[in-house]
Design an enzyme around this catalytic site. Structure first.
Site, PDB file in Angstrom:
ATOM      1  N   LYS A 137      -2.959  -0.078 -24.760  1.00 60.70           N
ATOM      2  CA  LYS A 137      -3.419  -0.204 -26.156  1.00 60.70           C
ATOM      3  C   LYS A 137      -2.187  -0.192 -27.070  1.00 60.70           C
ATOM      4  CE  LYS A 137      -8.057   1.567 -25.221  1.00 60.70           C
ATOM      5  NZ  LYS A 137      -8.105   2.286 -23.948  1.00 60.70           N
ATOM      6  N   ARG A 175      -2.473  -3.037 -18.175  1.00 67.98           N
ATOM      7  CA  ARG A 175      -3.788  -2.394 -18.106  1.00 67.98           C
ATOM      8  C   ARG A 175      -3.742  -1.283 -17.051  1.00 67.98           C
ATOM      9  NH1 ARG A 175      -8.276  -3.844 -20.586  1.00 67.98           N
ATOM     10  NH2 ARG A 175      -6.970  -5.200 -21.832  1.00 67.98           N
ATOM     11  N   ASP A 213      -7.345  13.000 -24.760  1.00 65.08           N
ATOM     12  CA  ASP A 213      -7.331  11.599 -24.317  1.00 65.08           C
ATOM     13  C   ASP A 213      -6.731  10.809 -25.473  1.00 65.08           C
ATOM     14  OD1 ASP A 213      -7.841   8.951 -23.800  1.00 65.08           O
ATOM     15  OD2 ASP A 213      -9.882   9.277 -23.067  1.00 65.08           O
ATOM     16  N   THR A 217      -4.552   5.562 -21.547  1.00 64.43           N
ATOM     17  CA  THR A 217      -4.376   4.223 -20.995  1.00 64.43           C
ATOM     18  C   THR A 217      -2.995   3.749 -21.440  1.00 64.43           C
ATOM     19  OG1 THR A 217      -5.543   3.389 -22.931  1.00 64.43           O
ATOM     20  CG2 THR A 217      -6.797   3.530 -20.886  1.00 64.43           C
ATOM     21  N   TYR A 254       0.854  -1.194   0.000  1.00 62.20           N
ATOM     22  CA  TYR A 254       0.000   0.000   0.000  1.00 62.20           C
ATOM     23  C   TYR A 254       0.886   1.239   0.000  1.00 62.20           C
ATOM     24  CZ  TYR A 254      -4.944  -1.018   0.200  1.00 62.20           C
ATOM     25  OH  TYR A 254      -6.220  -1.360  -0.137  1.00 62.20           O
ATOM     26  N   GLU A 306      -0.443   4.925  -0.662  1.00 65.81           N
ATOM     27  CA  GLU A 306      -1.143   6.183  -0.949  1.00 65.81           C
ATOM     28  C   GLU A 306      -0.200   7.373  -0.802  1.00 65.81           C
ATOM     29  OE1 GLU A 306      -2.893   3.737   0.529  1.00 65.81           O
ATOM     30  OE2 GLU A 306      -5.059   4.153   0.468  1.00 65.81           O
TER      31      GLU A 306
HETATM   32  N1  DSN Z   1     -12.833  -0.155 -24.407  1.00 63.20           N
HETATM   33  C1  DSN Z   1     -11.952   0.779 -25.054  1.00 63.20           C
HETATM   34  C2  DSN Z   1     -11.972   0.621 -26.514  1.00 63.20           C
HETATM   35  O1  DSN Z   1     -12.237  -0.485 -26.962  1.00 63.20           O
HETATM   36  O2  DSN Z   1     -11.699   1.560 -27.244  1.00 63.20           O
HETATM   37  C3  DSN Z   1     -12.245   2.141 -24.666  1.00 63.20           C
HETATM   38  O3  DSN Z   1     -12.471   2.227 -23.285  1.00 63.20           O
END
Ligand code: DSN
Length: 412
Positions: free
Chosen positions: A226, A232, A197, A223, A51, A53
């Protein structure tokens, strides 16, 4: 201590089953990718026990001397990769990252401009069923019906009319480059904060094959799993003047303890993305997407905006006489994963929309080239044509397995 196989053979065997599915299937979901074993090793480490924080050097728990070094490495590598002034690497995922930004810089009910979901935006960019649309006053801009592209003059018109507190640029299903500089100019004209974003394209930006909003925008979220090919999770980058607000928005505003095992894996992924090979990877992602889009168009498929500048495309299946869901199901049968998608001005329902979103980040990671991508387009076309013929679908499934064997994933 026992291994997973000894402790829980049921879960162990299901993980093996999923590993086989990934190894012998073609992954075309535009938001998915395959991480390196190094990234997975960091995720599956003892760091999950901690932990912590707070921020580096300022924690609410003891015993964080190692975690501090790890988080600082993630921060330093991220700054080097994206050239940002400040970054918080603790965001647990994309929507919580966006929520933390809204919490940090907006008041409930404030007005924000964002791209409409069925025009390529994202749920957390103001959709009425999402917290963003419920708590803030989102006004949405759209793509043009004829071109499938965002018209920046129209964005300016909406901005001048609505005078938003923040302008949000970003997407989950748009295949063209965004004009970051123009967004910033429009925001300056109306005195709005700029937020990007870049979840879908972060790897292409890190690989220096498309332009980055980081030099222009106040706040940039992404994120990490991707095109960036990490674990993740998510990060929030911003100009120094927003640093304190953003950090507070994330903790204690939005989250409790960070996931230190994931933050270590983010550091590993940033390290990988800093290598010259990642630039080549990012180039190939786009080449493969463009080759696939061109082949599909040659075969009479309508691609929204007639092509792609990035890793994805949205195929309008209306003229082919099937829905996105029907196509997704047929492709699942042969071992190709895709996601049904709405198209701009869709007349069908979101659960069974008119389009199919396809992306090349994952196949490029496993070494597919442009010729393979053209072949995959051919297989997609044949599968759609044979969707009611199980014998033909079975034969295509065998072809897919052979193609996957040519490009082993984790069985190398
Ligand atoms: N689920 C993601 C996507 O497939 O683009 C976005 O959150």
């Amino acid at each position: 201590m026992m291994t997973l196989k000894q402790e829980d053979p049921q879960i162990a065997s299901l993980i093996d089953e999923e590993a086989e599915r990934q190894e012998y299937g073609i992954e075309l979901i535009a938001s998915e990718n395959y991480t390196s074993k190094a990234v997975m090793e960091a995720m599956g480490s003892v760091l999950t026990n901690k932990y912590s924080e707070g921020t580096v050097g300022k924690r609410y728990y003891g015993g964080n001397e190692v975690i501090d070094k790890i988080e600082q490495l993630a921060i330093d590598r991220c700054k080097q990769l994206f050239g940002c002034e400040h970054v918080n690497v603790q965001a647990l995922s994309g929507s919580p990252a966006n929520a933390a930004v809204y919490l940090a810089v907006l008041k409930l009910g404030d007005k924000v401009l964002g791209l409409k979901l069925d025009h390529g935006g994202h749920l957390s960019h103001g959709h009425p069923v999402n917290f963003s649309g419920m708590l803030y006053n989102f006004v949405q801009y759209e793509v043009e019906k004829e071109t499938g592209r965002i018209d920046m003059d129209k964005v300016r018109e909406v901005a001048l009319r609505e005078k938003p507190k923040m302008i949000l640029a970003g997407f989950s299903a748009y295949s063209r480059n965004l004009d970051w500089k123009r967004f910033k100019e429009i925001a300056d004209e109306v005195g709005a904060i700029t937020m990007a974003d870049i979840s879908h394209i972060a790897g292409l930006i890190a690989g220096k094959v498309i332009d980055s909003p980081v030099p222009y925008f106040d706040i940039v979220t992404t994120t990490t799993h991707k095109t960036l090919r990490g674990p993740r999770g998510a990060i929030i980058m911003c100009k120094e003047k927003f640093a304190k607000q953003i950090d507070k928005g994330l903790f204690p505003g939005m989250q409790g303890g960070p996931h230190d095992h994931i933050n270590a894996a983010k550091a590993v992924a940033f390290g990988e993305a800093l290598k010259p090979e990642f630039h080549v990877y990012a180039q190939n992602v786009i080449k493969n997407a463009q080759a696939m889009a061109a082949e599909l168009m040659k075969r009479g498929y309508k691609i929204i905006s007639d092509g792609t500048d990035n890793h994805l495309m949205v195929v309008d299946l209306t003229s082919k006489g099937l829905s996105g869901k029907e196509a997704e199901r047929a492709l699942d049968k042969v071992g190709i994963s895709t996601s049904a998608s709405t198209i701009p001005f869709d007349t069908r329902k979101p659960f069974d929309p008119s389009g199919l979103r396809i992306g090349t980040p994952a196949i490029t990671t496993r070494g597919f080239n442009e010729a393979d991508s053209v072949y995959v387009a051919d297989v997609i076309d044949r599968t759609i044509q044979a969707r009611n013929d199980d014998v033909r679908l079975k034969a295509i499934r065998q072809e897919i397995i052979e193609l996957c064997k040519k490009h082993p994933l984790y069985k190398k």
